[in-house]
Design a protein around this motif. Structure first.
Motif, short mmCIF file in Angstrom:
data_model
loop_
_atom_site.label_atom_id
_atom_site.label_comp_id
_atom_site.label_asym_id
_atom_site.label_seq_id
_atom_site.Cartn_x
_atom_site.Cartn_y
_atom_site.Cartn_z
N LEU A 280 0.68 -1.26 0.03
CA LEU A 280 0.11 -0.06 0.06
C LEU A 280 0.73 1.37 0.04
N LEU A 281 1.90 1.20 0.66
CA LEU A 281 2.77 2.67 0.89
C LEU A 281 3.41 2.80 -0.64
N VAL A 282 3.74 2.01 -1.46
CA VAL A 282 4.48 2.12 -2.56
C VAL A 282 3.29 2.46 -3.52
N GLU A 283 2.15 1.84 -3.38
CA GLU A 283 0.98 2.37 -4.34
C GLU A 283 0.79 3.82 -4.19
N LEU A 284 0.53 4.20 -2.97
CA LEU A 284 -0.11 5.55 -2.37
C LEU A 284 1.19 6.48 -3.24
N VAL A 285 2.31 6.25 -3.12
CA VAL A 285 3.53 7.22 -3.52
C VAL A 285 3.28 7.22 -5.21
N LYS A 286 2.95 6.27 -5.74
CA LYS A 286 2.77 6.19 -7.14
C LYS A 286 1.54 6.89 -7.53
N ILE A 287 0.46 6.90 -6.80
CA ILE A 287 -0.64 7.52 -7.05
C ILE A 287 -0.49 9.08 -6.98
N ILE A 288 0.01 9.27 -6.08
CA ILE A 288 0.16 11.10 -5.73
C ILE A 288 1.29 11.57 -6.69
N SER A 289 2.49 10.73 -6.98
CA SER A 289 3.34 11.18 -7.91
C SER A 289 3.01 11.29 -9.46
N ASP A 290 2.09 10.35 -9.71
CA ASP A 290 1.54 10.25 -11.09
C ASP A 290 0.80 11.67 -11.54
#
Length: 288
Positions: free
Chosen positions: A222-232
């Motif tokens: 989840l932590l990695v997914e959140l960072v990716k969503i935000i950075s996208d």
């Protein structure tokens, strides 16, 4: 939660998924084409979410026996809520990990050894007691550089390693952890995909950054997914904290857009993007 303030300008790049393109069409100018975004001292892509799955977690007969014995011996004792905190804000030189499980935890020597196997050094450790139980707190740095952990994949690996060890040495904790549904001997009574909704809120935190709060059902990666969503959507994650509290993940990220706080329309874009990707089971529409 996760402090990844960039001092060096190193960056992550992401490939835009089709769902992201749909969001861009809906929300317009703020959803720019994928671009270089700053996230800590890392210079690599987040592409290996599958590596973060708890492949090493296995249900063992000894664990099943132990949990049955513990349940019989302490029928009247309520299993406390496990808490794992990954704190990147409180120490500028180290990643701080705090683990609580009532008064049931020992010195966590096995957990610290497991973290060393990830290429990390535990540079400081202490224990304190309060009304919620015994708190094991330790500061971690990368063994090869002596610096705090900035890679979101490694931060997630730290979190999953701590949870893995908790499930192994305290199998009764599986009834209070989202990952206990797949890997524990006593799954949670609540249905993680049904009973827990996502909540998102964003507020200004000075002229140069905003504060993003997320509460959602926990799951591996989840932590990695959140960072990716935000950075996208070209928003930078500067710092923060990631808490696992039983079945919940509670996140506090300091975020910015081009070194400035997010304006209201971009706040709405970010909140809607997170709700879209985290809609398991459903999102509380009043959370923003």
């Amino acid at each position: 939660m996760v402090a990844m303030a960039s001092a060096s300008g190193s960056a992550l790049r992401f490939t835009e998924p089709p769902s992201s393109r749909a969001i861009r069409r809906e929300f317009g100018a703020f959803c720019l084409a994928p671009r270089t975004v700053t996230f800590g001292f890392v210079d690599k892509s987040i592409t290996n979410l599958h590596r973060l799955r708890l492949s090493s977690l296995k249900t063992r007969a000894s664990n099943a026996t132990a949990v049955e014995e513990n349940a019989n011996a302490a029928d009247s004792d309520k299993v406390p809520t496990p808490v794992v905190i990954i704190d990147q804000d409180s120490d500028p030189d180290a990643t701080v990990v705090e683990v609580t499980f009532g008064d049931r935890l020992g010195a966590l020597l096995d957990t610290m050894n497991a973290l060393k196997n990830l290429g990390l050094n535990v540079v400081k450790a202490n224990v304190y007691l309060d009304s919620s139980g015994k708190h094991n707190k330790f500061a971690i740095t990368k063994a090869d550089s002596g610096r705090k952990v900035e890679d979101p994949e490694l931060l997630e690996a730290i979190r999953l390693t701590v949870i893995n060890n908790m499930l192994e040495f305290h199998p009764e904790s599986s009834s209070q952890l989202a990952m206990g549904a797949a890997f524990g001997v006593l799954p949670p009574t609540e249905l993680v995909d049904v009973d827990i909704a996502t909540q998102v809120s964003i507020k200004d935190d000075g002229p140069d950054r905003s504060l993003l709060y997320i509460e959602t059902a926990d799951r591996p990666g989840l932590l990695v997914e959140l960072v990716k969503i935000i950075s996208d959507i070209s928003v930078a994650v500067e710092s923060g904290e990631f808490d696992t509290e039983g079945l919940l993940a509670k996140v506090k990220f300091h975020v910015s857009y081009r070194n400035k706080a997010l304006i209201k329309p971009l706040q709405q874009v970010l909140a809607n993007s997170l709700r879209y990707f985290l809609r398991r089971p459903s999102t509380d529409e009043s959370s923003f």
